[in-house]
Design a protein around this motif. Structure first.
Motif, PDB file in Angstrom:
ATOM      1  N   CYS A  14      41.596 -75.508 148.397  1.00 43.01           N
ATOM      2  CA  CYS A  14      41.420 -76.360 147.420  1.00 43.01           C
ATOM      3  C   CYS A  14      42.421 -77.710 147.635  1.00 43.01           C
ATOM      4  O   CYS A  14      42.405 -77.871 149.018  1.00 43.01           O
ATOM      5  CB  CYS A  14      42.469 -75.604 146.194  1.00 43.01           C
ATOM      6  N   GLY A  17      46.305 -79.446 144.192  1.00 42.40           N
ATOM      7  CA  GLY A  17      46.727 -80.279 143.024  1.00 42.40           C
ATOM      8  C   GLY A  17      47.792 -79.449 142.101  1.00 42.40           C
ATOM      9  O   GLY A  17      48.790 -80.114 141.561  1.00 42.40           O
ATOM     10  N   GLU A  60      47.215 -70.633 144.136  1.00 40.84           N
ATOM     11  CA  GLU A  60      46.051 -71.617 143.932  1.00 40.84           C
ATOM     12  C   GLU A  60      45.080 -71.527 144.915  1.00 40.84           C
ATOM     13  O   GLU A  60      45.278 -71.190 146.092  1.00 40.84           O
ATOM     14  CB  GLU A  60      46.970 -72.858 143.763  1.00 40.84           C
ATOM     15  N   GLY A  86      45.724 -72.552 138.134  1.00 37.06           N
ATOM     16  CA  GLY A  86      44.546 -73.273 137.950  1.00 37.06           C
ATOM     17  C   GLY A  86      43.181 -72.628 138.063  1.00 37.06           C
ATOM     18  O   GLY A  86      43.110 -71.485 138.400  1.00 37.06           O
ATOM     19  N   CYS A  88      40.676 -73.193 139.977  1.00 32.00           N
ATOM     20  CA  CYS A  88      40.301 -72.570 141.440  1.00 32.00           C
ATOM     21  C   CYS A  88      40.421 -71.230 141.461  1.00 32.00           C
ATOM     22  O   CYS A  88      39.785 -70.496 141.966  1.00 32.00           O
ATOM     23  CB  CYS A  88      40.734 -73.497 142.657  1.00 32.00           C
ATOM     24  N   PRO A  94      37.031 -76.115 140.932  1.00 34.82           N
ATOM     25  CA  PRO A  94      35.832 -76.581 141.505  1.00 34.82           C
ATOM     26  C   PRO A  94      35.830 -76.577 143.126  1.00 34.82           C
ATOM     27  O   PRO A  94      34.865 -76.897 143.749  1.00 34.82           O
ATOM     28  CB  PRO A  94      36.290 -78.339 141.373  1.00 34.82           C
ATOM     29  N   GLY A 137      43.640 -74.535 133.561  1.00 33.57           N
ATOM     30  CA  GLY A 137      43.578 -75.911 133.954  1.00 33.57           C
ATOM     31  C   GLY A 137      43.330 -76.280 135.280  1.00 33.57           C
ATOM     32  O   GLY A 137      43.293 -75.825 136.266  1.00 33.57           O
ATOM     33  N   PRO A 139      44.349 -80.127 136.802  1.00 39.78           N
ATOM     34  CA  PRO A 139      45.315 -79.082 137.418  1.00 39.78           C
ATOM     35  C   PRO A 139      45.911 -78.184 136.144  1.00 39.78           C
ATOM     36  O   PRO A 139      45.791 -78.489 135.007  1.00 39.78           O
ATOM     37  CB  PRO A 139      46.542 -79.954 138.059  1.00 39.78           C
TER      38      PRO A 139
HETATM   39  S1  SF4 Z   1      42.542 -76.076 139.872  1.00 40.84           S
HETATM   40 FE1  SF4 Z   1      42.344 -78.509 140.267  1.00 40.84          FE
HETATM   41  S2  SF4 Z   1      44.287 -79.067 140.813  1.00 40.84           S
HETATM   42 FE2  SF4 Z   1      44.504 -76.769 140.983  1.00 40.84          FE
HETATM   43  S3  SF4 Z   1      44.050 -76.605 143.180  1.00 40.84           S
HETATM   44 FE3  SF4 Z   1      41.862 -76.294 142.005  1.00 40.84          FE
HETATM   45  S4  SF4 Z   1      41.056 -78.320 142.179  1.00 40.84           S
HETATM   46 FE4  SF4 Z   1      43.265 -78.845 142.742  1.00 40.84          FE
END
Ligand code: SF4
Length: 164
Positions: A14, A17, A60, A86, A88, A94, A137, A139
């Motif tokens: 990731c 973020g 994360e 988050g 991910c 993403p 979310g 982030p």
């Molecule tokens: S959820 Fe969004 S902000 Fe958090 S690690 Fe994944 S891409 Fe980055």
């Protein structure tokens, strides 16, 4: 009564973020939480790393290599609670963008995937290990994160955490 909550913050594939959001939250919460939380692993603030007997692991990112797959299982085994930070970690996106490439693009990156030991498909952490909580979310939502941290401070009986 417990002295401090033993916590690890772990990043997989990731942009980190969500960890950055955590750092921003510490700008507000540092003096409140400093005596209550012991960071056993948090790459952005310290090199010390211990994945053993953690109370809470915050995770994360998505899982894209065999090495990451092995590591998340070790983290789960050594943590009483695991929290997904988050989207991910929750759904893979993403950071799982390459899962949606067309066949032509997948063929183009095939050698790179092989060379760096990546898995065929990027997985969400949630697909691989059991999670106890989620902070949605991208982030992650700050309020939800603070709520979960303070809930665990109370749940684990950390001294002086009753004010939350
Ligand atoms: S959820 Fe969004 S902000 Fe958090 S690690 Fe994944 S891409 Fe980055």
């Amino acid at each position: 009564m417990k002295g401090k909550l033993k916590v690890g913050i772990f990043s997989f594939t990731c942009d980190e973020g969500c960890s950055m959001v955590f750092l921003e939250i510490l700008n507000q919460k540092f003096f409140e939480w400093n005596d209550l939380i012991e960071f056993k692993h948090f790459r952005l603030i310290q090199s010390k790393s211990e994945i053993k007997n953690l109370d809470v692991a915050f995770v994360e990112g998505a899982i894209s290599t065999k090495e990451e797959l092995k590591k998340i299982k070790v983290i789960r085994k050594n943590s009483k609670k695991l929290v997904l930070l988050g989207s991910c970690a929750i759904s893979g996106s993403p950071s799982n963008l390459r899962n949606f490439f067309d066949e032509k693009k997948k063929e183009e990156i095939k050698e790179i995937i092989k060379k760096f030991g990546h898995m065929k498909k990027v997985l969400a952490v949630k697909e691989v290990v059991k999670a106890d909580e989620e902070v949605p979310g991208c982030p992650m939502q700050e309020e939800k994160f603070v709520e979960i941290v303070e809930k665990f401070l109370k749940e684990f009986g950390v001294k002086n955490a009753s004010r939350f």
